[in-house]
Write an enzyme that holds these catalytic residues in place. Structure first.
Site, PDB file in Angstrom:
ATOM      1  CD  GLU A 104      -2.740  -1.504   0.045  1.00  0.00           C
ATOM      2  OE1 GLU A 104      -2.698  -0.738  -0.924  1.00  0.00           O
ATOM      3  OE2 GLU A 104      -3.416  -2.557   0.037  1.00  0.00           O
ATOM      4  CG  HIS A 107      -0.453   0.123  -4.285  1.00  0.00           C
ATOM      5  ND1 HIS A 107      -1.430  -0.773  -3.931  1.00  0.00           N
ATOM      6  CD2 HIS A 107       0.505  -0.609  -4.921  1.00  0.00           C
ATOM      7  CE1 HIS A 107      -1.088  -1.985  -4.338  1.00  0.00           C
ATOM      8  NE2 HIS A 107       0.096  -1.908  -4.936  1.00  0.00           N
ATOM      9  CE1 TYR A 113       8.558   8.621 -11.444  1.00  0.00           C
ATOM     10  CE2 TYR A 113       7.006   6.941 -12.172  1.00  0.00           C
ATOM     11  CZ  TYR A 113       8.171   7.647 -12.353  1.00  0.00           C
ATOM     12  OH  TYR A 113       8.967   7.371 -13.433  1.00  0.00           O
ATOM     13  CD  GLU A 177      -7.163  -4.111  -0.534  1.00  0.00           C
ATOM     14  OE1 GLU A 177      -7.387  -5.127   0.142  1.00  0.00           O
ATOM     15  OE2 GLU A 177      -6.035  -3.625  -0.672  1.00  0.00           O
ATOM     16  CD  GLU A 211      -4.926  -3.009  -4.180  1.00  0.00           C
ATOM     17  OE1 GLU A 211      -5.487  -3.700  -3.296  1.00  0.00           O
ATOM     18  OE2 GLU A 211      -4.211  -2.033  -3.907  1.00  0.00           O
ATOM     19  CG  HIS A 214      -3.626  -6.425  -1.451  1.00  0.00           C
ATOM     20  ND1 HIS A 214      -3.461  -5.065  -1.586  1.00  0.00           N
ATOM     21  CD2 HIS A 214      -2.376  -6.951  -1.479  1.00  0.00           C
ATOM     22  CE1 HIS A 214      -2.173  -4.784  -1.704  1.00  0.00           C
ATOM     23  NE2 HIS A 214      -1.495  -5.917  -1.650  1.00  0.00           N
TER      24      HIS A 214
END
Ligand code: FE
Ligand code: MN
Length: 331
Positions: A104, A107, A113, A177, A211, A214
Site C-alpha cells: 500500500e 501504491h 510519482y 479492493e 490488489e 490482497h
C-alpha cells in the site's frame, strides 16, 4: 489454535505454521515486487502536454481516478495497521499484513510519482475524497463498515463482535479492493490499450496485480473465520453481506457513469456497469454466496491482465520494454 479470538497464540512464534496459504500470499507478494520509478513516464508527460493527445474527458477521468485511488490506498493501509493487525494474532497472517502494508505504501508512492512527473496540483488530487461526492460516498461507505473496530475498546469476544470484524474485512478486502477499484482499473487499462498514458496504465496494472492478491488473501481470511466460527454465518448475516455488496455495486456503477457518461474509447458506460456486476458476482461466489447479477464479463482482457502468471508478467514487461521503449502490451 484459531485465526482470531485466540489468546493462547504467541504472535512472536511463526514456526510451526498453521495457515500455509497466508505464507504463500506473502511469497507471491514478494515475487511481485515493483516500484513506480521502474516505469517511465516520459511518453505520458509528452501526451499530457499535448492538447490533442488526451481529450478533456480523458483528462477528467484520469484525474478522478487519481483522486480516488490516492486516498483509498491510505485508508486501506490505515485499516491494516491500526485495526486489523491488533486482532489478527496469528504470525503468518501478520507477516502477510506487513507485506500488504508495504505494498500500500508503494501504491501511495505511485500517486506521488504521477503528481510529480505530470506536474499535477496535489491539492486538487488529495482533496477529491472530500470534495467529489461520488468518491466521498464510496469512502464513507467503507469507513462506516469499519468504525467499530477502530475503537480501542473493541475486542472480538463473541459472535456479534466476530461479525463486526468480518464486516470490516468485507468493507476493505471485498468492497474497497475488490469492487471499488475495478471500474477505475478498467478505465485506466482501456486508455493504455489505446496507447494513451501508458506509464500510468502500466502502474495501474501492477497495482491491480497486487490488489488481486490482497483480495484473495482477504477472502481466505474471511472464509477461514467462517470455518472456525460457523455460528456467525447465519442467514441474516449472509443477507446483510449480500446487501452491502449490492450497495457497493450501485456506488461503483454511479462512479463509472460519472467518470464516463458517454463511454470511453468505444466502451459504453453500460459495459462498465456490467463489468462491475460481473466482478461482484465473482466476489460473492468466492465467499460461498450465490451470485446476483449473472452478467458476462465484457472485458475479457481485464482478467488476462490479472490472471497472467506473475513471473511471466514481469518477464514480458522487461522484454517488451526494451523492444518498444516503455510501452508494453500484455493482451
Ligand atoms: Fe493498494
Ligand atoms: Mn490493497
Amino acid at each position: 489454535m484459531s485465526i482470531i479470538r485466540d489468546n493462547k497464540t504467541d504472535p512472536n512464534k511463526i514456526l510451526p505454521m498453521t495457515y500455509l496459504w497466508a505464507r504463500e500470499y506473502y511469497k507471491s507478494g514478494v515475487a511481485n515486487n515493483w516500484t513506480p520509478e521502474e516505469v517511465s513516464m516520459q511518453r505520458d508527460v509528452e501526451q499530457w502536454k499535448t492538447p490533442d493527445a488526451v481529450t478533456d474527458h480523458e483528462r477528467k477521468l484520469i484525474m478522478l481516478n487519481l483522486g480516488f485511488f490516492s486516498t483509498a490506498e491510505s485508508l486501506t493501509a490505515n485499516n491494516i495497521v491500526l485495526a486489523l493487525y491488533r486482532h489478527i494474532t496469528n504470525s503468518e497472517c501478520r507477516q502477510y499484513l506487513l507485506r500488504q502494508a508495504f505494498e500500500e505504501a508503494i501504491h501511495t508512492d505511485t500517486f506521488i510519482y504521477c503528481c510529480d512527473s505530470l506536474g499535477l496540483d496535489p491539492d486538487e488530487i488529495y482533496t477529491m475524497y472530500e470534495r467529489v461526492d461520488i468518491i466521498k460516498e464510496k469512502d464513507d461507505f467503507v469507513v462506516s463498515l469499519t468504525k467499530s473496530i477502530f475503537d480501542p475498546q473493541f475486542e472480538i469476544v463473541d459472535d456479534a463482535t466476530t461479525q463486526q470484524f468480518v464486516k470490516d474485512l468485507i468493507g476493505y478486502y471485498v468492497i474497497m479492493e475488490g469492487i471499488f477499484f475495478y471500474a477505475g482499473f478498467a478505465m485506466m487499462l482501456s486508455l493504455k490499450r489505446h496507447k494513451k498514458m501508458v506509464g500510468i496504465g502500466e502502474q495501474f496494472e501492477y497495482i491491480m496485480r497486487d490488489e488481486s492478491l490482497h483480495l484473495a488473501f482477504g477472502c481466505d481470511l474471511i472464509t477461514t473465520i467462517i470455518k472456525e466460527y460457523p455460528s456467525i454465518w447465519t442467514d441474516a448475516f449472509k443477507q446483510e453481506v449480500v446487501g452491502l455488496i449490492k450497495k457497493a455495486v450501485e456506488l461503483e456503477m454511479a462512479y463509472a457513469i460519472e467518470a464516463c457518461p458517454n463511454g470511453l474509447l468505444g466502451i459504453t458506460s453500460k459495459q462498465f456497469c456490467d463489468y462491475v456486476q460481473h466482478i461482484a458476482d465473482r466476489r460473492l461466489e468466492r465467499l460461498g454466496l450465490e451470485k446476483v447479477y449473472n452478467k458476462e464479463n465484457p472485458f475479457l482482457w481485464m482478467s488476462e491482465a490479472t490472471d497472467l502468471s506473475k513471473e511471466k508478467n514481469f518477464f514480458e514487461t522487461r522484454v517488451t520494454e526494451y523492444q518498444s521503449g516503455g510501452s508494453l502490451d500484455w493482451d
